[in-house]
Scaffold this active site. Structure first.
Site, PDB file in Angstrom:
ATOM      1  N   CYS A 120      31.772  32.488  42.497  1.00 22.74           N
ATOM      2  CA  CYS A 120      33.331  32.771  42.295  1.00 22.74           C
ATOM      3  C   CYS A 120      34.193  31.912  42.777  1.00 22.74           C
ATOM      4  O   CYS A 120      35.552  32.409  42.879  1.00 22.74           O
ATOM      5  CB  CYS A 120      33.725  34.213  43.344  1.00 22.74           C
ATOM      6  SG  CYS A 120      32.719  35.569  43.050  1.00 22.74           S
ATOM      7  N   PHE A 171      31.912  43.766  40.852  1.00 25.81           N
ATOM      8  CA  PHE A 171      32.033  42.831  40.079  1.00 25.81           C
ATOM      9  C   PHE A 171      32.807  43.096  38.894  1.00 25.81           C
ATOM     10  O   PHE A 171      32.590  44.341  37.706  1.00 25.81           O
ATOM     11  CB  PHE A 171      30.889  42.292  39.572  1.00 25.81           C
ATOM     12  CG  PHE A 171      30.560  41.349  41.592  1.00 25.81           C
ATOM     13  CD1 PHE A 171      31.467  39.747  40.916  1.00 25.81           C
ATOM     14  CD2 PHE A 171      29.133  41.079  41.808  1.00 25.81           C
ATOM     15  CE1 PHE A 171      30.968  39.811  42.559  1.00 25.81           C
ATOM     16  CE2 PHE A 171      29.251  40.169  42.486  1.00 25.81           C
ATOM     17  CZ  PHE A 171      30.436  39.414  43.107  1.00 25.81           C
ATOM     18  N   HIS A 260      41.163  34.728  46.344  1.00 22.18           N
ATOM     19  CA  HIS A 260      40.026  35.255  45.866  1.00 22.18           C
ATOM     20  C   HIS A 260      39.530  36.392  45.989  1.00 22.18           C
ATOM     21  O   HIS A 260      39.486  36.626  47.181  1.00 22.18           O
ATOM     22  CB  HIS A 260      38.777  34.372  45.535  1.00 22.18           C
ATOM     23  CG  HIS A 260      37.881  34.969  44.572  1.00 22.18           C
ATOM     24  ND1 HIS A 260      37.775  35.827  43.553  1.00 22.18           N
ATOM     25  CD2 HIS A 260      36.810  35.506  45.360  1.00 22.18           C
ATOM     26  CE1 HIS A 260      36.626  36.331  43.077  1.00 22.18           C
ATOM     27  NE2 HIS A 260      36.255  35.865  44.461  1.00 22.18           N
ATOM     28  N   ASN A 293      36.217  42.488  40.505  1.00 24.28           N
ATOM     29  CA  ASN A 293      36.167  40.378  41.450  1.00 24.28           C
ATOM     30  C   ASN A 293      35.918  40.345  40.219  1.00 24.28           C
ATOM     31  O   ASN A 293      34.199  40.310  39.983  1.00 24.28           O
ATOM     32  CB  ASN A 293      34.953  40.673  42.396  1.00 24.28           C
ATOM     33  CG  ASN A 293      34.966  39.217  42.839  1.00 24.28           C
ATOM     34  OD1 ASN A 293      34.807  38.336  42.055  1.00 24.28           O
ATOM     35  ND2 ASN A 293      34.000  38.906  43.843  1.00 24.28           N
TER      36      ASN A 293
END
Ligand SMILES: CC(C)(COP(=O)(O)OP(=O)(O)OC[C@H]1O[C@@H](n2cnc3c(N)ncnc32)[C@H](O)[C@@H]1OP(=O)(O)O)[C@@H](O)C(=O)NCCC(=O)NCCSC(=O)/C=C/c1ccc(O)cc1
Length: 345
Positions: A120, A171, A260, A293
């Site tokens: 990530c 995700f 993020h 994500n």
């Protein structure tokens, strides 16, 4: 900068009300899963099939994002001198960066670098590397591309592996691309953000908190439950050190923020810790809501959303911060200066 492709990926909605996610896009849809039911079980030897699938799809997804970035810049693809490609999904050499260069028609002398274990934080690392390359090679135009497909590590639920459910819940797939250069050419290039200063920090003794390991059944992820709290305890020190290094004293609410969005809890912790107003993490929350994500690609989406917010006047701060988090635990921090503000000075 361009971002996001929906051609390859199918959309599904996330049932988790608390996740802050309403939509995600995934390549591995019911049809592909139907053809590979063994993907659900991490004990079965599916790595070869996953790698074959990812090796084809990762560069294609990256190419559609990169082609849009190149078109938006308005100059030929052959102008690109360097390529920095980040993906956790491709595991084959020659790698996805070479295929991407070929799909885009980059020059044979393009200087390529692939990052594959940054997870990530891959987008943040790729941007930092591009900054170094651009500043140290006169005339360089560095294409940064991040392309992530969850199919390399997608599994069904398993007893004792709550983090698999977390992965399935947050995700998503996506690709982003951006072109980085120093000394923009007037009338041709329209800079968006100046990358003023960048740091990388590792939180001590956290090497087991975010991990991935290539197994016969695919990429085995582990994200510990402590991650949001560990980030909360370390982020402010990291920010203070970064701003002190460049002699700027910053009020957190006077900055724009590209955090993020690894998960809703991470954004909540950062917001609370820094006492940020509710709008300050709006770009990160919107990307989380619309895409989930997407690992390394996510910060590029957040920067694109910030660009949109600046264009509409929803965000007016001149200075900002980008932060990405990955295995280590690594924190990539970058101080950004909004390019529109540069001309006014
Ligand atoms: C939105 C979440 C997932 C759920 O929020 P919630 O609904 O308010 O619920 P809770 O936070 O209370 O969690 C619900 C349950 O799940 C459990 N849980 C909660 N995280 C966990 C957990 N990581 N494990 C195992 N149980 C858990 C938690 O203990 C709790 O269990 P229980 O009390 O028994 O109901 C929230 O926990 C959240 O945002 N967590 C942070 C997500 C997170 O750490 N994201 C990853 C950041 S790092 C990253 O993105 C890197 C990825 C990477 C990519 C590629 C690479 O190659 C390498 C790395």
């Amino acid at each position: 900068m361009h971002i996001c492709d929906e051609l390859l990926c199918k959309m599904f909605s996330c049932p988790g009300k608390n996740s802050g996610i309403e939509r995600r896009y995934v390549h591995l849809d019911e049809e592909l899963l139907g053809a590979h039911p063994d993907f659900s079980d991490r004990a079965l030897p599916t790595l070869d099939a996953r790698i074959d699938m990812a090796s084809a799809a990762v560069p294609e997804l990256a190419a559609s994002a990169a082609a849009r970035a190149i078109a938006e810049r308005g100059r030929p693809a052959a102008d690109v001198t360097h390529l920095v490609f980040s993906t956790y999904s491709g595991r084959k050499a020659p790698s996805a960066d070479l295929r991407l260069a070929s799909l885009l028609g980059l020059r044979p002398t393009v200087s390529r670098t692939i990052l594959s274990l940054n997870g990530c934080s891959g987008g943040g690392r790729a941007l930092q590397l591009a900054k170094e390359l651009a500043e140290n090679n006169r005339g360089a135009r560095v294409l940064v591309a991040c392309s992530e497909l969850t199919l390399i590590g997608f599994y069904g639920p398993q007893e004792g592996r709550l983090d698999t459910i977390l992965g399935n819940g947050v995700f998503g797939d996506g690709a982003g691309a951006v072109i980085v250069g120093a000394d923009p050419v007037d009338c041709i290039e329209r800079p968006l953000f100046e990358m003023a200063f960048a740091t990388q920090t590792t939180i001590p003794e956290t090497e087991n908190e975010i991990t991935t390991r290539l197994m016969k059944g695919g990429l085995d992820f582990h994200v510990s439950i402590r991650v949001p709290k560990l980030l909360k305890s370390n982020i402010e020190r990291c920010l203070i050190d970064t701003f002190e290094s460049i002699g700027i004293s910053a009020e957190w609410n006077d900055l724009f923020w590209a955090i993020h969005p690894g998960g809703r809890a991470i954004l909540d912790h950062v917001e609370q810790l820094l006492g940020l107003g509710v709008e300050k993490l709006a770009a990160s929350r919107r990307v989380l809501r619309e895409y989930g994500n997407m690992s390394g690609a996510t910060v590029l989406f957040v920067l694109d959303e910030l660009r949109r917010r600046r264009a509409t006047g929803e965000e007016v701060a001149e200075w900002g911060v980008m932060m990405a988090f990955g295995p280590g635990i690594t924190i990539e921090t970058m101080v950004l200066h909004a390019a529109g503000s540069l001309k006014e000075n």
